[in-house]
Design a protein around this motif. Sequence first.
Motif, short mmCIF file in Angstrom:
data_model
loop_
_atom_site.label_atom_id
_atom_site.label_comp_id
_atom_site.label_asym_id
_atom_site.label_seq_id
_atom_site.Cartn_x
_atom_site.Cartn_y
_atom_site.Cartn_z
N TRP A 194 40.14 42.40 34.28
CA TRP A 194 40.89 41.15 34.11
C TRP A 194 41.77 40.92 35.34
O TRP A 194 42.41 41.85 35.84
CB TRP A 194 41.76 41.20 32.86
N LEU A 195 41.76 39.69 35.81
CA LEU A 195 42.57 39.32 36.96
C LEU A 195 43.50 38.18 36.57
O LEU A 195 43.17 37.37 35.69
CB LEU A 195 41.69 38.86 38.13
N LYS A 196 44.62 38.14 37.22
CA LYS A 196 45.54 37.00 37.07
C LYS A 196 45.73 36.37 38.43
O LYS A 196 46.16 37.03 39.38
CB LYS A 196 46.89 37.44 36.52
N ASP A 197 45.35 35.10 38.51
CA ASP A 197 45.45 34.36 39.77
C ASP A 197 44.75 35.11 40.89
O ASP A 197 45.27 35.26 42.01
CB ASP A 197 46.92 34.08 40.14
N ASN A 198 43.54 35.64 40.57
CA ASN A 198 42.69 36.36 41.51
C ASN A 198 43.30 37.66 42.01
O ASN A 198 42.83 38.23 43.00
CB ASN A 198 42.31 35.48 42.71
N GLY A 199 44.35 38.12 41.35
CA GLY A 199 44.94 39.42 41.69
C GLY A 199 44.99 40.31 40.46
O GLY A 199 44.54 39.93 39.36
N GLU A 200 45.49 41.51 40.63
CA GLU A 200 45.57 42.44 39.51
C GLU A 200 46.56 41.94 38.46
O GLU A 200 47.49 41.19 38.76
CB GLU A 200 45.98 43.83 40.01
N LEU A 201 46.34 42.41 37.22
CA LEU A 201 47.29 42.08 36.16
C LEU A 201 48.63 42.74 36.45
O LEU A 201 48.69 43.82 37.07
CB LEU A 201 46.77 42.57 34.81
N PRO A 202 49.72 42.11 36.04
CA PRO A 202 51.03 42.75 36.24
C PRO A 202 51.09 44.11 35.52
O PRO A 202 50.50 44.30 34.45
CB PRO A 202 52.00 41.75 35.61
N ASN A 203 51.78 45.05 36.14
CA ASN A 203 51.95 46.37 35.54
C ASN A 203 53.06 46.26 34.49
O ASN A 203 54.22 46.61 34.74
CB ASN A 203 52.29 47.39 36.62
N ASP A 204 52.66 45.77 33.31
CA ASP A 204 53.64 45.46 32.27
C ASP A 204 53.01 45.81 30.93
O ASP A 204 51.85 45.45 30.65
CB ASP A 204 54.00 43.97 32.33
N GLU A 205 53.78 46.49 30.10
CA GLU A 205 53.25 46.91 28.80
C GLU A 205 52.97 45.73 27.88
O GLU A 205 52.30 45.88 26.87
CB GLU A 205 54.22 47.88 28.13
N ARG A 206 53.45 44.54 28.24
CA ARG A 206 53.14 43.38 27.42
C ARG A 206 51.66 42.98 27.54
O ARG A 206 51.14 42.24 26.71
CB ARG A 206 54.01 42.19 27.83
N PHE A 207 51.00 43.44 28.59
CA PHE A 207 49.58 43.15 28.81
C PHE A 207 48.76 44.33 28.30
O PHE A 207 48.89 45.46 28.81
CB PHE A 207 49.28 42.92 30.30
N THR A 208 47.91 44.09 27.32
CA THR A 208 47.04 45.14 26.78
C THR A 208 45.60 44.66 26.81
O THR A 208 45.30 43.49 26.50
CB THR A 208 47.43 45.49 25.34
N VAL A 209 44.70 45.57 27.21
CA VAL A 209 43.28 45.24 27.32
C VAL A 209 42.50 46.20 26.44
O VAL A 209 42.66 47.43 26.53
CB VAL A 209 42.80 45.38 28.79
N ASP A 210 41.71 45.64 25.53
CA ASP A 210 40.79 46.48 24.76
C ASP A 210 39.37 46.12 25.16
O ASP A 210 39.14 45.54 26.23
CB ASP A 210 41.03 46.33 23.26
N LYS A 211 38.40 46.39 24.32
CA LYS A 211 37.00 46.22 24.69
C LYS A 211 36.67 44.80 25.10
O LYS A 211 36.04 44.57 26.14
CB LYS A 211 36.11 46.66 23.52
N ASP A 212 37.06 43.83 24.30
CA ASP A 212 36.66 42.45 24.55
C ASP A 212 37.84 41.50 24.70
O ASP A 212 37.63 40.29 24.81
CB ASP A 212 35.79 41.92 23.39
N HIS A 213 39.06 41.99 24.68
CA HIS A 213 40.21 41.09 24.64
C HIS A 213 41.28 41.50 25.65
O HIS A 213 41.45 42.69 25.96
CB HIS A 213 40.84 41.04 23.25
N LEU A 214 42.00 40.47 26.11
CA LEU A 214 43.25 40.64 26.84
C LEU A 214 44.33 39.98 26.00
O LEU A 214 44.21 38.80 25.65
CB LEU A 214 43.18 39.98 28.23
#
Length: 1192
Positions: A562-582
């Motif tokens: 998952w990218l945000k604005d073509n960059g990496e996701l923020p290093n923040d615990e509010r962002f969680t990634v599982d198999k099919d979801h962000l």
Amino acid sequence: MQLKIMPKKKCLSAGRVPLILFLCQMISALEVPLDPKLLEDLVQPPTITQQSPKDYIIDPRENIVIQCEAKGKPPPSFSWTRNGTHFDIDKDPLVTMKPGSGTLIINIMSEGKAETYEGVYQCTARNERGAAISNNIVVRPSRSPLWTKEKLEPITLQNGQPLVLPCRPPIGLPPAIIFWMDNSFQRLPQSERVSQGLNGDLYFSNVLPEDTREDYICYARFNHTQTIQQKQPISLKVISAKSSKERPPTFLTPEGNASRKEELRGNVLSLECIAEGLPTPLIYWIKEDGTLPANRTFYRNFQKTLQIIQVSEADSGNYQCIAKNTLGIIRHTISVTVKAAPYWIMAPRNLVLSPGEDGTLICRANGNPKPRISWLTNGVPTEIAPDDPSRRIDGDTIIFSNVQERSSAVYQCNASNEYGYLLANAFVNVLAELPRILTPANTLYQVIANRPAFLDCAFFGSPLPTIEWFKGAKGSALHEDIYVIHENGTLEIPVAQKDNSGTYTCVARNKLGVAKNEVHLEIKDPTRILKQPEYAVVQRGGRVSFECKVKHDHTLIATVTWLKDNGELPNDERFTVDKDHLVVTDVRDSDGGIYTCVANTTLDEVSASAVLSVVAPTPTPAPIYDVPSPPFDLELTDQLDKSVQLSWTPGDDNNSPITKFIIEYEDAMHEAGLWHHQAEVSGTQTTAQLKLSPYVNYSFRVMAENSIGRSLPSEASEQYQTKAAEPDKNPTAVEGLGSEPDNLVITWKPLNGFESNGPGLQYKVSWRQKDGDDEWTSVVVANVSKYIVSGTPTFVPYLIKVQALNVMGFAPEPAVVTGHSGEDLPMVAPGNVRVNVVNSTLAEVHWDPVPLKSIRGRLQGYRIYYWKAQSASQRNRRHLEKKILTFQGSKTHGMLPGLEPFSHYALNVRVVNGKGEGPASPDRAFSTPEGVPSAPSSLKIVNPTLDSLTLEWDPPSRPNGILTEYTLKYQPINSTHELGPLIDLKIPANKTRWTLKNLNFSTRYKFYFYAQTSVGPGSQITEEGVTTVDEAGILPPDVGAGKAMASRQVDIATQGWFIGLMCAVALLILILLIVCFIRRNKGGKYPVKEKEDAHADPEIQPMKEDDGTFGEYSDAEDHKPLKKGSRTPSDRTVKKEDSDDSLVDYGEGVNGQFNEDGSFIGQYSGKKEKEPAEGNESSEAPSPVNAMNSFV
């Protein structure tokens, strides 16, 4: 069966081989792959890869760099000769050789002069297999000398005399570019009268007083050194003469009647003729023994210079320039001979042979005169080179038979004549090599289904091996249509499918042996995103979930990022990634942006994006929505000739998501300060690939748009200028229309500066008659929009085309349009004009068409002029104004509407084209029959009595024939609104007055009145009138005022209470009259106003004895008005503000009289009716109260 190798379009790279290996075959020559392992034991003679030009002009202010690069195995060594002798660079401290190459660097910036190193240089690259040599490189420093000082005397001439201002620039290297300017550095205007010759001199065909000036300055620009030299100013004074004697043309240059010109093939042939004379002569060009080449001929300097580009031997011949004015014509013949420096027909090519093979080197060139072919071996003339029994020279061919390894050498072919030379190196490399397959064995290729698959088989061998491919252990050679074997051995499967998986074997064969190699191919399913993330709008502090469901080939490992604005996701615990979801919790404003799901395997990659918009939560005050802030940080990358990538950083969206970005460009070269629309992209993009046009100095700016509106523009990007190119489009709206009978005016919509694609925009205008066999006539004009062809026949179709060109070349072939030369007035009038009178107001006209040739233009139609000659009733022979009707196209008949009945008319017919009308046909007279008359002009009812009414009328304004009689119909209207029986009365046509007797007392009648001709009755006019109660009764109001409604008349004259009331009213009126007479005797006399108009205000209506209303008063003694301006206006209305002071406002003139008891006897006139059926209408009786109030 071996599959035939398809012709190679380019050498394909073996993408899966660690080392890039390729093989390109040229006829029988073999190129050795530059594979390090292979080169360890393979030798190759030197090959020159880069060298300086033959004529090398250097800048004396910079270091001298003479290039010489070569390749070979072992790497070659380099040596130089200068002016034919060895050049020992070790002895000159200013000269060094670039490491790993033969390029010389001569350091003259620290010390030394460029002239010291002027000479002819030649480079030799040598290894154990031979020696290759460069061209003779003539090194010369550029020169920009000053003008020699000279004293220039002022020139004085009389008006009309010829003049040549000499320039004579200093001889520089390369030659200077000459132009004339004034002291303000403004170019001097040039024309057909004043122009600059090829030698730089300024020629005047005749001088004028406005040519007087003191600053005719010739400038020489030396481009190589970027310097400009200036000649001393020349002063010219032209004395005005009363009259200048005109004279025929004579040539200022060239002299005499004939001259010669020699030019080299491929160059630009420039022929010049400049003439003097008064008036100014015009110059024309022809080729005596042929036509000028259409696509290569250009006219410069107001047609004084003829240029033919890419000149060839076929352009040799006699060219004639013609100078012409009104007093004469002269000719000059230039005999042109086209010579040719040598040019290649077939240059020799490298030859790789195995021992014992045969081969040839062919060197063929042409030129004028025919070039001489000579051969060198390793830089030495073959005649004195070591003998080789396998070599035999036969003119332009060297034949090799049974070559051996010692036959390897580099051969030079020199083709030369008096105009130049060509030098080509070609080596013969004798190698004996078994086939080798350079692609690693058992290479595994994995390809996504439905994509092309390339299986590499890089090979080498001498003799050149042949390649075959097999599938499977026992398969036959591949030969199906779905396979392609390239010359470098690569097997291509254009659309790979699952059943193409398997093991493939590449086999390379030559006479020395066979080599095999196996590779493996696996076809994989493509990766797909089954469920893409979707656009989301989330309140601040809320939660959002993006889904990205991926399906991929089970043998491959897929990773989802998952990218945000073509960059990496923020290093923040509010962002969680599982198999099919962000999932993003506690959403903040900074979390808004573009979220991209990227699914990739080792073979492919797919992605999908969605936008997250963060809005304020509901409880908080509503955010301020506004247009976005302007984008910023514009950057141009991937700058190519016709495209560039623009990237930017979006500004704040101000709480409304950006829906799109608008990109605009400015062309600083052609339209500085004017911005044009370039492209639009979605609001999720921050880059755009922009298509560019040639010869434009681009700047870009970006604007963002949301649901509120559009942002301000960003700051402009850096400028990017594209290279010039030939035009890619031609002018539009090409038309050919003549303005005069003997010309053709060709017009077009010119290209704008943006569309020109390069400097020097011009147009090639071509035309020829459509229905003839003439060749195209062409002329090249400046950047204008019109060209006039003179001397054309009248209205002849022409084929026309206009092609754009600039200094880079021509636009594509233009479309051909059809035009016509000018029109002239038609010559013939329509014949056999016939008139058929349809009825009293309509006639039909017929005529015969005129011959097409006599129209002399485009038929627009026919025009009928018609006029009323006289009236049949009045016999008035005064001609009226003519009327015109035009009938479009080729119609031969038409209708004339709106005629007057019972009238005499005349007409004629003319044919019309684009130029105008032709002659008129003879006048044709016709008459219209009688029609029905119009309504009588007026109808008035006068002198009402107890049992009679008198009608007066005016005849119809348009009798439309002879009146036969009048018809009067009338009927009574009773108090219950009912109409009585209709009585019909015929009245002679010569009457204008009629009295009806024996009518009922105090009865309203409605009258219908119309006139008749022999054709029938005309329109009717209506009126109403009332008989009086008795001879002393009060006249009822004029029924023509307002709407006369019969329903408002109430017969109360016989009722007792009404009789008593009337007596009281009569007594009151008598008292008022006495008072008025007394005041009149004291202060003046009261005249009676003219009879009150029927449309007066009800408050000032007179009363009638039978309904309690007052009548009208007048004073018979004095008719002077009491107040100025109190008379009834012409529209028969009474102004209320004028009715309060005097009884004069209630009179209507001398027609109203008082009887013995003071009652008023007046005249009645009713409303004019349109239809006799309006029986429900009657006069509305005014209120007694209102009548009384008008006296207060």
